[in-house]
Motif scaffolding. Structure first.
Motif, PDB file in Angstrom:
ATOM      1  N   LEU A  57      54.248 -71.545 -19.912  1.00 30.74           N
ATOM      2  CA  LEU A  57      52.810 -71.797 -20.041  1.00 30.74           C
ATOM      3  C   LEU A  57      52.396 -72.385 -21.387  1.00 30.74           C
ATOM      4  O   LEU A  57      51.205 -72.502 -21.671  1.00 30.74           O
ATOM      5  N   SER A  73      44.711 -72.700 -16.488  1.00 33.67           N
ATOM      6  CA  SER A  73      44.821 -74.054 -17.032  1.00 33.67           C
ATOM      7  C   SER A  73      43.526 -74.760 -16.688  1.00 33.67           C
ATOM      8  O   SER A  73      43.306 -75.141 -15.523  1.00 33.67           O
ATOM      9  N   ALA A  91      46.890 -77.558 -20.624  1.00 36.56           N
ATOM     10  CA  ALA A  91      47.350 -77.148 -19.294  1.00 36.56           C
ATOM     11  C   ALA A  91      48.851 -77.383 -19.253  1.00 36.56           C
ATOM     12  O   ALA A  91      49.304 -78.519 -19.076  1.00 36.56           O
ATOM     13  N   ASN A  93      51.641 -76.236 -17.180  1.00 38.37           N
ATOM     14  CA  ASN A  93      51.838 -75.457 -15.950  1.00 38.37           C
ATOM     15  C   ASN A  93      53.291 -75.192 -15.581  1.00 38.37           C
ATOM     16  O   ASN A  93      53.666 -75.277 -14.416  1.00 38.37           O
ATOM     17  N   VAL A 113      44.218 -74.541 -12.541  1.00 36.84           N
ATOM     18  CA  VAL A 113      45.276 -73.703 -11.954  1.00 36.84           C
ATOM     19  C   VAL A 113      45.161 -72.314 -12.579  1.00 36.84           C
ATOM     20  O   VAL A 113      45.018 -72.200 -13.806  1.00 36.84           O
ATOM     21  N   CYS A 129      46.075 -73.002  -7.132  1.00 40.29           N
ATOM     22  CA  CYS A 129      45.893 -74.380  -7.607  1.00 40.29           C
ATOM     23  C   CYS A 129      44.698 -74.986  -6.885  1.00 40.29           C
ATOM     24  O   CYS A 129      44.700 -75.071  -5.651  1.00 40.29           O
TER      25      CYS A 129
END
Ligand code: GLC
Length: 667
Positions: A57, A73, A91, A93, A113, A129
């Motif tokens: 992350l 995110s 973000a 992910n 997300v 998501c």
């Protein structure tokens, strides 16, 4: 092995560089995720066993092991960075999971997300998501291999010029060229090393990008040269928003080229940022992006070689439409209001800043199609930095530039680095700086660092000293603070000798920091690894949250508590304690186990694993004066070994593997 699954009809984010064929979603093994479609979202769920750990992350709150919290995110400009936040500026992910088998997942979804990693139910991870995207599942033997395989999917990390590993001084509020001259003079007068001074928005005319305030920075070209003649580079900030002003050529040109984000009716969407009413370059549109990137020529022609891209989440202080609506309501307000009415107005006012609904009000043009901003929100900072970085390479193809950004998405790591935004002068943020490093590396961001000493609030001398002892190792080394905070240039404190001592360690270790950085970039490796990645069979190492392995053989363990004369360090194996003191480098063998290690406030202490050596140079005050080739070695070996140095000219854009030089080192 990597498998790719498609959900909906996503736009190409550009995050990956390898074309992996799609697998049928039906074949997605529920060992990884089971999928459920909800209105406007896909929800991925996996069961976690008691001892499973989740990493990754990138730039996010909390510890190295991400289990036990909810992380979002949804790139956001909010300077209050606390443990209770769920989203920051980026973000990133990618997660990797240390379960019975080792695996990773990349959610290439450009909208919001939400990673619920054992927050709602400690035994489950759900990833929600919003919108469409691709999911990549990476399986490998161990977490280092998972992360290397992921990194090879997303492409080689950005490598800045070598001088960008020097020390940078920054502050929001250096208002004139003379103030910057004074900073440099004071650094020189105190014999403190320095390679860069950052220029915040104060250098601009009315906060307009690609302008210089000539009253406060007269004869800017000469000023850049004067600084360069002292070995100091000036690094200007570039903000995302462009001021609405007819006689400002960037604005009028952009309007003519239809290069700004537009509202439903196709008119440039007006927001408020530092310059007041502003518009946002549509960097998701190839032509607009190319146009915006080409504007960096303005600085290059002055001899500038480095940039920091800011406010590119994008940050909105208000949208013009919402501001008008709120002010219309305020007109009706009666000062004899009730407390409920007062609170209502108060809430209205604070709802102006970064209002998520505003992100549904403007559009990009991507491949001829209108795309609503919220559906691609997290790509904005990435695309802005990509277009600027590409232009720098196009205009000056023979050299590397420094460029880093506040907001980012995976993919941007190929074009620039990141700094971790508006932290505070807090001990917690010193530790957070360390804890973010491995996650950032997993997501490809090797060139990264925090505002050393803290951006907001008031730094104390001991905090800055301890922070600098960590920053010795972070690729980006910049002391930055906000307007109105205590001045935190090292010479403003009494312990100048102690600062000098710590800052010199950075320059002594530059051949190590730089060589390890380049080797990790070239081999998709992590520069900073959690202890659990390196010692997966050692039970204690699995939960160490305040020590990291840097490169192959160094274990770093900064002191991050005020008034602490040292700290407990856990050694999973026998190691050599290395101590940089004002009387030289001291070493001592330490047995595995727990140790309380005293660390004086002007010392850097780290540990060297058996079988490893690291290079040290004679410290200098500028990177350019450091001899990267004729180095000594700190050794923990009993037989001859090798070390690979990177010896390039520091700016070449050639393949750097040509400049890796392996030398033999005797015990
Ligand atoms: C933002 C940046 C910060 C900068 C300030 C003024 O808050 O994150 O680094 O100093 O804007 O430009």
């Amino acid at each position: 092995m990597i498998n790719r699954y498609r959900f909906g009809t996503p736009i190409q984010t550009g995050a990956v560089v390898k074309q992996i064929p799609y697998s049928d979603v039906e074949t997605l093994n529920s060992f990884y995720f089971s999928v459920e479609q909800q209105t406007g979202a896909y929800v991925f769920t996996v069961q976690l066993k008691k001892l499973d750990k989740v990493y990754g992350l990138g730039e996010q709150v909390r510890g190295i092991n991400k289990r036990g919290w909810i992380y979002t995110s949804d790139n956001e400009d909010d300077p209050v960075i606390t443990d209770t936040r769920t989203s920051l500026y980026c973000a990133h992910n990618f997660i990797s999971v240390n379960a019975v088998n080792k695996w990773g997942a990349f959610f290439d979804f450009p909208a919001k997300v939400v990673f619920d990693i054992g927050y709602t139910d400690t035994n489950f991870m759900t990833v929600k998501c919003y919108g469409d995207g691709d999911l990549y599942i990476i399986e490998n033997d161990d977490l280092i291999s998972v992360s290397k395989e992921f990194r090879s999917l997303i492409g080689r990390s950005y490598i800045p010029p070598r001088w960008a590993f020097g020390i940078g001084q920054s502050r929001w509020g250096y208002k004139t060229a003379d103030e910057i001259r004074e900073v440099v003079a004071k650094y020189e007068g105190s014999e403190l090393p320095l390679d860069m001074v950052y220029m915040d928005i104060d250098y601009m005319k009315d906060y307009q990008d690609f302008t210089i305030n000539e009253e406060r920075f007269p004869d800017f070209k000469n000023f850049v040269e004067e600084m360069l003649s002292k070995g100091v580079r000036l690094i200007p900030i570039v903000d995302a928003a462009i001021k609405v002003k007819d006689d400002y050529s960037i604005y009028s040109e952009g309007v003519e080229k239809q290069a700004f984000c537009v509202d439903k009716k196709g008119k440039p969407y007006v927001v408020g940022v530092w310059p007041g009413d502003s518009v946002l370059p549509d960097v998701l549109n190839d032509e607009a992006a190319e146009w915006f990137g080409s504007k960096y020529k303005f600085y290059l022609d002055y001899g500038i070689e480095g940039f920091w891209n800011d406010m590119n989440e994008p940050a909105l202080f208000y949208s013009k439409k919402r501001l008008k609506a709120v002010l219309a309501e305020f007109k009706k307000a009666d000062p004899e209001m009730t407390i409920d009415e007062f609170n209502y107005f108060n809430r209205k006012l604070s709802s102006l800043k970064n209002n998520r609904e505003d992100f549904t009000e403007f559009y990009h043009t991507v491949d001829g199609e209108k795309v609503r901003h919220d559906k691609v929100h997290n790509l904005y900072g990435y695309k802005l930095t990509e277009c600027s970085s590409k232009y720098l390479q196009k205009y000056q193809p023979k050299k590397r530039h420094l460029i880093f950004s506040r907001s980012s998405y995976i993919g941007m790591h190929r074009y620039g680095g990141v700094w971790t935004g508006d932290n505070s002068s807090s001990w917690h943020h010193l530790l957070l700086n360390l804890q973010m490093l491995p996650g950032l590396n997993m997501c490809g961001f090797l060139y990264s660092g925090a505002d050393i000493g803290g951006f907001a609030s008031h730094a104390t001398e001991d905090l800055l000293l301890r922070w600098m002892a960590l920053a010795v190792f972070t690729p980006l080394y910049r002391n930055h603070s906000t307007n109105g905070s205590r001045y935190q240039e090292p010479y403003n404190f009494k312990a100048i000798d102690k600062f000098r001592q710590l800052m010199k360690v950075r320059y002594a270790l530059l051949p190590f920091v730089y060589s390890e950085f380049v080797k990790c970039a070239l081999s998709d490796d992590l520069l900073f690894k959690p202890m659990s990645f390196v010692f997966p069979d050692d039970k204690r190492s699995l939960s160490v949250e305040d020590q990291l392995i840097m490169g192959g053989g160094v274990m770093i363990c900064p002191v991050y508590e005020q008034n602490a004369p040292g700290r407990y360090v856990y050694l999973p194996e026998d190691m050599l304690e290395v101590r940089f003191t004002n009387a030289g480098i001291k070493t001592k063998q330490r047995k595995n186990g727990n140790h309380y290690v005293s660390v004086l406030i002007d010392q850097v202490v780290f540990f060297l694993r058996k079988g490893y050596v690291i290079p040290v140079a004679k410290p200098q005050n500028r990177v350019g004066d450091v001899d990267f080739e004729n180095v000594d070695f700190i050794k923990n070996i009993d037989k001859e070994t090798e070390y690979t140095l990177c010896i390039d000219d520091g700016t070449t854009t050639d393949d750097l593997s040509k400049y890796l030089k392996t030398v033999k080192v005797k015990p």
